[in-house]
Design an enzyme around this catalytic site. Structure first.
Site, PDB file in Angstrom:
ATOM      1  N   GLY A  68      44.395  49.418  34.517  1.00 52.22           N
ATOM      2  CA  GLY A  68      43.994  48.059  34.153  1.00 52.22           C
ATOM      3  C   GLY A  68      42.486  47.856  34.184  1.00 52.22           C
ATOM      4  O   GLY A  68      41.884  47.329  33.244  1.00 52.22           O
ATOM      5  N   ARG A  69      41.836  48.313  35.251  1.00 50.13           N
ATOM      6  CA  ARG A  69      40.390  48.055  35.380  1.00 50.13           C
ATOM      7  C   ARG A  69      39.558  48.964  34.482  1.00 50.13           C
ATOM      8  O   ARG A  69      38.340  48.841  34.427  1.00 50.13           O
ATOM      9  CB  ARG A  69      39.969  48.176  36.841  1.00 50.13           C
ATOM     10  CG  ARG A  69      40.352  49.489  37.492  1.00 50.13           C
ATOM     11  CD  ARG A  69      40.308  49.386  39.008  1.00 50.13           C
ATOM     12  NE  ARG A  69      40.803  50.568  39.673  1.00 50.13           N
ATOM     13  CZ  ARG A  69      42.080  50.795  39.955  1.00 50.13           C
ATOM     14  NH1 ARG A  69      42.991  49.929  39.584  1.00 50.13           N
ATOM     15  NH2 ARG A  69      42.452  51.884  40.599  1.00 50.13           N
TER      16      ARG A  69
ATOM     17  N   LYS B 141      51.056  39.894  46.564  1.00 44.39           N
ATOM     18  CA  LYS B 141      51.875  39.414  45.439  1.00 44.39           C
ATOM     19  C   LYS B 141      53.303  39.162  45.888  1.00 44.39           C
ATOM     20  O   LYS B 141      53.912  38.164  45.518  1.00 44.39           O
ATOM     21  CB  LYS B 141      51.908  40.465  44.324  1.00 44.39           C
ATOM     22  CG  LYS B 141      50.686  40.514  43.445  1.00 44.39           C
ATOM     23  CD  LYS B 141      50.985  41.458  42.294  1.00 44.39           C
ATOM     24  CE  LYS B 141      49.728  41.936  41.647  1.00 44.39           C
ATOM     25  NZ  LYS B 141      49.970  43.014  40.687  1.00 44.39           N
TER      26      LYS B 141
ATOM     27  N   LYS C 299      48.922  44.283  30.677  1.00 46.00           N
ATOM     28  CA  LYS C 299      49.454  45.639  30.596  1.00 46.00           C
ATOM     29  C   LYS C 299      50.972  45.630  30.819  1.00 46.00           C
ATOM     30  O   LYS C 299      51.718  46.274  30.113  1.00 46.00           O
ATOM     31  CB  LYS C 299      48.761  46.509  31.655  1.00 46.00           C
ATOM     32  CG  LYS C 299      49.124  47.955  31.591  1.00 46.00           C
ATOM     33  CD  LYS C 299      48.262  48.769  32.537  1.00 46.00           C
ATOM     34  CE  LYS C 299      48.842  50.169  32.678  1.00 46.00           C
ATOM     35  NZ  LYS C 299      48.060  51.010  33.569  1.00 46.00           N
TER      36      LYS C 299
ATOM     37  N   HIS D  88      16.177  34.282  44.777  1.00 46.48           N
ATOM     38  CA  HIS D  88      16.056  32.968  45.417  1.00 46.48           C
ATOM     39  C   HIS D  88      17.290  32.636  46.239  1.00 46.48           C
ATOM     40  O   HIS D  88      17.478  31.485  46.622  1.00 46.48           O
ATOM     41  CB  HIS D  88      15.799  31.899  44.348  1.00 46.48           C
ATOM     42  CG  HIS D  88      14.536  32.182  43.588  1.00 46.48           C
ATOM     43  ND1 HIS D  88      13.299  31.789  44.033  1.00 46.48           N
ATOM     44  CD2 HIS D  88      14.317  32.884  42.445  1.00 46.48           C
ATOM     45  CE1 HIS D  88      12.376  32.207  43.176  1.00 46.48           C
ATOM     46  NE2 HIS D  88      12.979  32.886  42.204  1.00 46.48           N
TER      47      HIS D  88
ATOM     48  N   GLU E 105      50.541  35.124  37.004  1.00 41.79           N
ATOM     49  CA  GLU E 105      49.516  34.158  36.600  1.00 41.79           C
ATOM     50  C   GLU E 105      49.347  34.140  35.076  1.00 41.79           C
ATOM     51  O   GLU E 105      49.297  33.083  34.446  1.00 41.79           O
ATOM     52  CB  GLU E 105      48.154  34.507  37.228  1.00 41.79           C
ATOM     53  CG  GLU E 105      48.118  34.477  38.736  1.00 41.79           C
ATOM     54  CD  GLU E 105      48.357  35.841  39.360  1.00 41.79           C
ATOM     55  OE1 GLU E 105      49.242  36.580  38.870  1.00 41.79           O
ATOM     56  OE2 GLU E 105      47.667  36.167  40.337  1.00 41.79           O
TER      57      GLU E 105
ATOM     58  N   GLU F 104      38.591  48.071  43.704  1.00 38.17           N
ATOM     59  CA  GLU F 104      40.020  48.369  43.596  1.00 38.17           C
ATOM     60  C   GLU F 104      40.223  49.886  43.549  1.00 38.17           C
ATOM     61  O   GLU F 104      41.206  50.410  44.054  1.00 38.17           O
ATOM     62  CB  GLU F 104      40.635  47.711  42.347  1.00 38.17           C
ATOM     63  CG  GLU F 104      42.138  47.916  42.266  1.00 38.17           C
ATOM     64  CD  GLU F 104      42.829  46.994  41.269  1.00 38.17           C
ATOM     65  OE1 GLU F 104      43.009  45.808  41.575  1.00 38.17           O
ATOM     66  OE2 GLU F 104      43.179  47.459  40.172  1.00 38.17           O
TER      67      GLU F 104
HETATM   68  O1  LIG Z   1      47.362  43.573  32.776  1.00 33.78           O
HETATM   69  P1  LIG Z   1      48.338  43.094  33.794  1.00 33.78           P
HETATM   70  O2  LIG Z   1      49.577  43.928  33.819  1.00 33.78           O
HETATM   71  O3  LIG Z   1      48.661  41.644  33.595  1.00 33.78           O
HETATM   72  O4  LIG Z   1      47.679  43.242  35.200  1.00 33.78           O
HETATM   73  C1  LIG Z   1      46.537  42.530  35.618  1.00 33.78           C
HETATM   74  C2  LIG Z   1      45.972  43.093  36.912  1.00 33.78           C
HETATM   75  O5  LIG Z   1      46.970  42.947  37.901  1.00 33.78           O
HETATM   76  C3  LIG Z   1      46.939  43.689  39.041  1.00 33.78           C
HETATM   77  O6  LIG Z   1      47.225  43.083  40.192  1.00 33.78           O
HETATM   78  C4  LIG Z   1      46.213  44.980  39.099  1.00 33.78           C
HETATM   79  O7  LIG Z   1      45.765  45.240  40.386  1.00 33.78           O
HETATM   80  C5  LIG Z   1      45.091  45.061  38.115  1.00 33.78           C
HETATM   81  O8  LIG Z   1      44.643  46.384  38.009  1.00 33.78           O
HETATM   82  C6  LIG Z   1      45.514  44.523  36.778  1.00 33.78           C
HETATM   83  O9  LIG Z   1      44.468  44.619  35.862  1.00 33.78           O
END
Ligand SMILES: O=P(O)(O)OC[C@H]1O[C@H](O)[C@H](O)[C@@H](O)[C@@H]1O
Length: 623
Positions: free
Chosen positions: A322-323, A571, A223, A446, A229, A415
């Protein structure tokens, strides 16, 4: 909608608090013997059947929960969400993931502008691009068709698409899904979709093992296009492609970003010239990112500087959390490359069907509302902090990780609702959010079911599918394989609800020293959701039910389910560590600014890994 006071101060909340004692007096065994009550706790919608009769609740409980919904202005909040109000007040954003699956031609406004045409413009672009890649009209730098796709992303840019892919993987041959596009199944069978999320180099190595860069397309999904990462993984894959196909160069450089505030303030750590990026990168890498318009020129630049042709960037919008982004290009692009757009369109239609239902059905028939209210009841009143998500379908194995959180920082539920203050910033005097976890049945039986049956009380979601994607039956067996699975699906909720008494055990001549060990207290709540089958449409329905359930819980608790400030601190501390590691490795800089514990661990780590890597020389995974 800003809340006016905490919901726990309302009469409805206090009434429910007082009601807990009545409920605790009544065992589920008794509640289950009232057929009329049970019948009133079954709801059907669009092929789905929800049975919530095994909740520790009476009809009266539901009347009281409805009053709580009223006191929390649930209906108004749902309407505000659908009408594009900026209900994510801490980020000043609308919450419009419902627009991502709205039928073409419908109207959903954000800031007075209908966003549905923009959504469909991107969907049409995805259809066109994925058709070209799948048909072989779009080829790689050496002229070969791109049959492998690596989706590079993390959190919301990973878990939702992985969930849907895993669910579709064995089911896309369902004729109903692909009709009238039977070629989709045929083409999908020769294609592979991979997900690269973790910055752990092992994940990169696993992803590219056995892959040929000539036939691989990487989709960088982010996004913000700055997540540390994802961008390092993207650069690693770019290096892998360049190393193999690196003739023909274009100039480019990377922007490495240390912090991205969610209100879009970007602080650059450093910009570094990487010199030349081979043209092949533009053939083998595309992007999904937010709002690639002139308004967000910064993001377009990031994509371009990375070496990706901005024409091959697929947009979504800041009103998509994002989620909640799997129905945007985040999920639709990789899934369409794998299965063909028509299959993914059915997934969107399933989600849209639940959206309409959520918006318009009366609360007593409204699946997400009922589920959300039950969660509030279980967490805030009965004091059960966890929830187990137990699909009796291996294809749904990634549902719990998506809802729960297998990744470090993203999940639909935890989240969204893992908050300690109200939407107005007032500390909550009650618990909000639940701890989600789960595994497909019968595997879970199990492992952790022991605790669910005789240890802690954990409300369970049992999810079953009527028609399996794989109807296997062996001649001479008592039942088909799917019937065997479903026998457990039907049995477990009753075992939890009824339990087994010492009297029953005595009748069975169980030795007295084992009576307490073999007693099951029962009275453990669960609900059962039965899906007609597991095709793209039903998967969309399931996703939207969980998304809206989370929203209902948050609306009632009076929190902001759509921000995620809690992921920021870790972060920024990682940024400090990253700088330290660089300084220590490069110039043997002293470890500074850390507490004793972290400094000791860092020293051990640096000393013991001195010989592993040399700086300033590219090392790709050993395959
Ligand atoms: O899609 P991006 O900008 O790479 O973000 C990836 C993810 O990073 C974060 O730390 C948010 O908490 C998420 O909600 C998000 O989906």
């Amino acid at each position: 909608m800003a809340s006016s006071g905490l919901v726990c101060e309302t009469d409805a909340w206090k009434d429910l608090k007082a009601h807990v004692e009545d409920i605790k007096k009544t065992h589920l065994r008794e509640l289950m013997s009232d057929a009329k009550r049970c019948q009133s706790m079954m709801v059907e919608f669009d092929g789905l059947l929800l049975d919530y009769s095994r909740q520790c609740a009476t009809v009266d409980t539901f009347n009281k929960l409805n009053k709580l919904a009223e006191a929390a202005h649930l209906k108004e909040k749902i309407n505000l969400m659908f009408s594009g109000e900026r209900i994510n007040s801490t980020e000043n954003r609308s919450v419009l993931h419902v627009a991502l699956r709205a039928p073409r031609g419908s109207v959903i406004n954000s800031d007075g502008k209908n966003v549905v045409p923009d959504v469909w413009q991107v969907l049409d672009k995805i259809k066109d691009f994925s058709d070209r890649v799948r048909s072989g009209a779009w080829v790689g730098a050496t002229g070969k068709p791109l049959t492998n796709v690596i989706a590079i992303g993390i959190g919301g840019s990973f878990l939702g698409p992985l969930f849907v892919h895993t669910a579709l993987q064995t089911g896309y041959l369902d004729a109903k899904d692909i009709s009238p596009y039977p070629e989709a199944a045929q083409l999908a069978s020769s294609r592979k979709l991979h997900f690269l999320a973790n910055v752990d180099p092992i994940d990169v190595a696993r992803n590219i093992t056995g892959l040929n860069p000539e036939t691989t397309l990487a989709v960088v999904v982010s996004k913000t296009f700055t997540t540390a990462e994802t961008m390092l993984n993207a650069r690693t894959i770019r290096e892998w492609i360049s190393a193999a196909l690196g003739s023909g160069k274009i100039f480019g450089f990377d922007v490495v970003v240390s912090e991205v505030s969610l209100v879009k303030v970007v602080e650059k750590e450093k910009s570094k010239e990487v010199g030349i990026i081979p043209e092949a990168v533009a053939k083998h890498m595309v992007a999904v990112s937010t709002n690639l318009t002139t308004l967000h020129y910064f993001y377009t630049q990031l994509v371009e500087k990375f070496g990706i042709d901005p024409n091959n960037a697929f947009a979504f919008w800041d009103w998509v959390g994002g989620r909640y982004s799997v129905c945007s290009a985040v999920g639709v692009l990789p899934l369409s490359l794998q299965y063909g757009f028509p299959v993914v369109e059915k997934f969107l239609q399933g989600a849209s069907s639940i959206d309409q239902h959520f918006r318009s059905a009366p609360f007593e028939k409204n699946l997400p509302v009922l589920l959300g209210l039950l969660s509030v009841w279980n967490v805030s009143f009965l004091g059960y902090p966890a929830r187990a998500i137990l699909p009796y379908s291996q294809a749904l194995e990634k549902l719990a990780p998506h809802i729960q959180q297998a990744c470090p920082d993203d999940s639909v539920s935890m989240e969204s609702n893992g908050k300690g203050v109200s939407i107005d910033g007032v500390p909550l005097p009650y618990e909000a959010g639940e701890i989600d976890f789960g595994e497909p049945g019968t595997n879970g039986q199990h492992s952790f079911y022991q605790l669910i049956h005789q240890g802690r009380v954990i409300p369970c979601d049992f999810i079953g599918v009527v028609k399996s994607q794989q109807p296997v039956y062996l001649k001479g067996e008592l039942v088909s394989n799917h019937d065997e699975l479903m026998s457990n699906f039907f049995a477990q909720p009753d075992a939890l609800a009824y339990g087994k008494t010492p009297e029953q055990l005595l009748k069975e001549n169980v030795p007295s020293n084992l009576i307490t060990h073999k007693t099951f207290s029962g009275n453990r709540p669960s609900l059962s959701l039965l899906l007609p089958s597991l095709n793209a449409y039903n998967i969309g329905q399931l996703l939207a039910i969980y998304e809206h359930r989370v929203a209902v819980e948050g609306f009632v608790w009076g929190i902001n389910s759509f921000d995620q400030w809690g992921v920021e601190l870790g972060k920024s501390l990682a940024t400090q560590v990253r700088k330290q590691l660089h300084a220590s490795r490069k110039n043997a800089g002293p470890i500074e600014g850390f507490n004793f514990s972290t400094a000791t661990l860092l020293t051990r780590y640096l000393e013991a890994s001195k010989d592993v890597l040399k700086e300033d020389c590219t090392v790709l995974p050993k395959l």
